[in-house]
Design a protein around this motif. Structure first.
Motif, PDB file in Angstrom:
ATOM      1  N   SER A 144      42.748  34.942  43.072  1.00  0.00           N
ATOM      2  CA  SER A 144      41.521  34.442  42.150  1.00  0.00           C
ATOM      3  C   SER A 144      41.576  33.804  40.805  1.00  0.00           C
ATOM      4  CB  SER A 144      40.459  35.245  42.119  1.00  0.00           C
ATOM      5  OG  SER A 144      39.059  34.619  41.641  1.00  0.00           O
ATOM      6  N   VAL A 190      37.270  31.700  46.128  1.00  0.00           N
ATOM      7  CA  VAL A 190      38.348  32.264  46.700  1.00  0.00           C
ATOM      8  C   VAL A 190      37.417  33.781  48.082  1.00  0.00           C
ATOM      9  CG1 VAL A 190      40.782  32.188  45.654  1.00  0.00           C
ATOM     10  CG2 VAL A 190      39.090  33.768  45.901  1.00  0.00           C
ATOM     11  N   VAL A 230      42.563  36.981  49.061  1.00  0.00           N
ATOM     12  CA  VAL A 230      42.450  35.609  48.193  1.00  0.00           C
ATOM     13  C   VAL A 230      43.344  36.941  46.677  1.00  0.00           C
ATOM     14  CG1 VAL A 230      40.224  36.255  48.860  1.00  0.00           C
ATOM     15  CG2 VAL A 230      40.560  37.813  47.109  1.00  0.00           C
TER      16      VAL A 230
END
Length: 354
Positions: free
Chosen positions: A108, A88, A106
Motif C-alpha cells: 500500500s 490494494v 498487498v
C-alpha cells in the motif's frame, strides 16, 4: 505455495487444461508464477481479474491510492462500497471472491527508487499498469538490473499500446522513450479516457503475461502494439535498441535526408537543449525526433506545462519543433506570453530562429 493442482483446481480450470498449448503442465506453470502488478487502476483491474481467474499462484499489488467515485467507470474491480478504501485492500477482498487459492500480497504505497529492488526482486514478471513516465523509468531500471520481464501498457482517450520489455535481451522501455525528465503525469485527468480502452489494453497485458509463463512467446521482442479503438486498428511499431539505432533524427533512407539530419544534429548539440515536439500523441508515437518530448498544442497552455518548461529553461535551450508554421508561431506566442525563452526549429532542419 504448492505447485501441484488439487482436484478442485483441475475442475475449475478444465477448459484451460483442455487447450493443447496449456494442459496440466501449463496450468502448473501458471500456478507456480509470481506476478507483480504495479498500479491497481484502469489497466490494473482487468489484468488482476483475468490473471487471478486464470490460476496464477501469487500476485502482488502495489498502489498507494484510495478508490474514488471517478474511478468506477473503468476500474471494474471496485464498487460503490469500496469508496475511500485503499485500492490494494479493496482489490484483495474482491479478488479473493474470485479465487481463494491465489495468494495476494498487498503493497500500500508507491513504487520509488528506494524500494524498487526490494519489491520487484520477489516476483517473476512485472506488469506496468501505471499512468506516468517517472514510475515507468523506475520499473525499467529495476527490471533491467534484476533481469525481470516487464509487461508494458498505456492508454489515453481511445488509444493505447502494450509491449514486452527485457525479454531474451529484447528492447527496454527507455528504447521507446529515451529522454529522462519529469513528464506531466496522469493524463487521463486532463484528456479523458474510456473504460473500454483501459480494459482492452489491460487484457492484452494479461495475455502477454500468460504467453510468457507458458513459453508461447519464444522470440525476442523488438516492437510495441498500437491500438486505436474507434477504427479497431492494431499495428506493430518496431523499436530499435540504442546499439542499433542510427544517430539521425528521423529514419530516412535517402542521402538527402541523412545530410539534413546531420546538419540538424550538429545544430542542436552545440548547447544542451530540450526539444518540444507539438505533434498529436499518436503522430509522435509513429515518428519523432530522437531527443524530443511530446507536448501537443492542446497542453501548451496548461499551468503544469508552463511549470515544466520554466524548470528546464534554467539549464536548457527550449526548442519548438513542428512541421506546421502556424503551430510553431502560435506556440511561440504562448511561450512569449509566459516569458519563457525559446527557439523555433523548422521542419527542414537547417536553421534555428530566435
Amino acid at each position: 505455495m504448492q505447485n501441484q493442482l488439487s482436484k478442485k483446481e483441475i475442475k475449475l480450470y478444465k477448459k484451460q487444461i483442455n487447450l493443447e498449448k496449456i494442459g496440466l503442465e501449463g496450468q502448473k506453470k501458471i500456478k507456480k508464477s509470481k506476478i507483480l502488478v504495479i498500479g491497481a487502476g484502469g489497466l490494473g483491474c482487468p489484468v488482476l481479474i483475468y490473471l487471478v481467474s486464470s490460476g496464477i499462484g501469487c500476485i502482488g499489488i502495489i498502489d498507494g491510492d484510495e478508490v474514488e467515485n471517478s474511478n468506477l467507470n473503468r476500474q471494474i474491480l471496485y464498487t460503490i462500497k469500496d469508496l475511500a478504501k485503499t485500492k490494494v485492500a479493496a482489490a484483495k477482498t474482491n479478488l479473493n471472491k474470485i479465487n481463494k487459492e491465489c495468494e495476494i500480497i498487498v503493497h500500500s504505497y508507491k513504487l520509488n527508487k528506494y524500494n524498487q529492488i526490494e519489491v520487484i526482486s520477489y516476483y517473476d514478471i512485472v506488469i506496468d499498469a501505471t499512468d506516468n513516465f517517472i514510475t515507468r523509468y523506475i520499473i525499467d531500471e529495476a527490471c533491467y538490473r534484476l533481469n525481470k520481464v516487464y509487461i508494458y501498457g498505456a492508454a489515453s482517450k481511445f488509444e493505447g499500446q502494450s509491449g514486452v520489455f527485457h525479454y531474451q535481451d529484447g528492447i527496454r522501455y527507455k528504447n521507446l522513450y529515451e529522454l529522462k525528465f519529469k513528464m506531466m503525469e496522469n493524463q487521463c485527468n486532463t484528456e479523458g479516457i474510456m473504460g473500454i480502452t483501459t480494459g482492452y489494453i489491460g487484457i492484452s497485458q494479461a495475455i502477454e503475461t500468460l504467453k510468457i509463463i507458458l513459453g508461447l512467446s519464444k522470440k525476442s521482442r523488438d516492437y510495441v502494439n498500437i491500438y486505436e479503438m474507434i477504427e479497431m486498428i492494431v499495428k506493430k511499431k518496431e523499436i530499435k535498441t540504442r546499439r542499433n539505432r542510427i544517430n539521425n533524427i528521423l529514419t530516412n533512407n535517402t542521402e538527402k535526408a541523412k545530410k539534413k539530419s546531420l546538419i540538424f544534429k550538429k545544430t542542436i548539440n552545440t548547447k544542451k537543449s530540450l526539444i518540444v515536439d507539438l505533434k498529436d500523441r499518436q503522430e509522435f508515437i509513429d515518428k519523432h525526433v530522437k531527443q524530443a518530448i511530446n507536448i501537443p498544442m492542446s497542453k501548451l497552455k496548461l499551468q503544469q506545462t508552463t511549470k515544466l518548461l520554466r524548470k528546464y529553461e534554467k539549464t536548457n535551450n527550449i526548442i519548438i519543433y513542428c512541421k506546421s508554421i502556424h503551430k510553431r508561431q502560435v506556440a511561440s506566442i504562448l511561450l512569449k506570453q509566459q516569458i519563457i525563452k525559446h527557439k523555433i526549429i523548422n521542419s527542414k532542419n537547417e536553421n534555428l530562429i530566435e
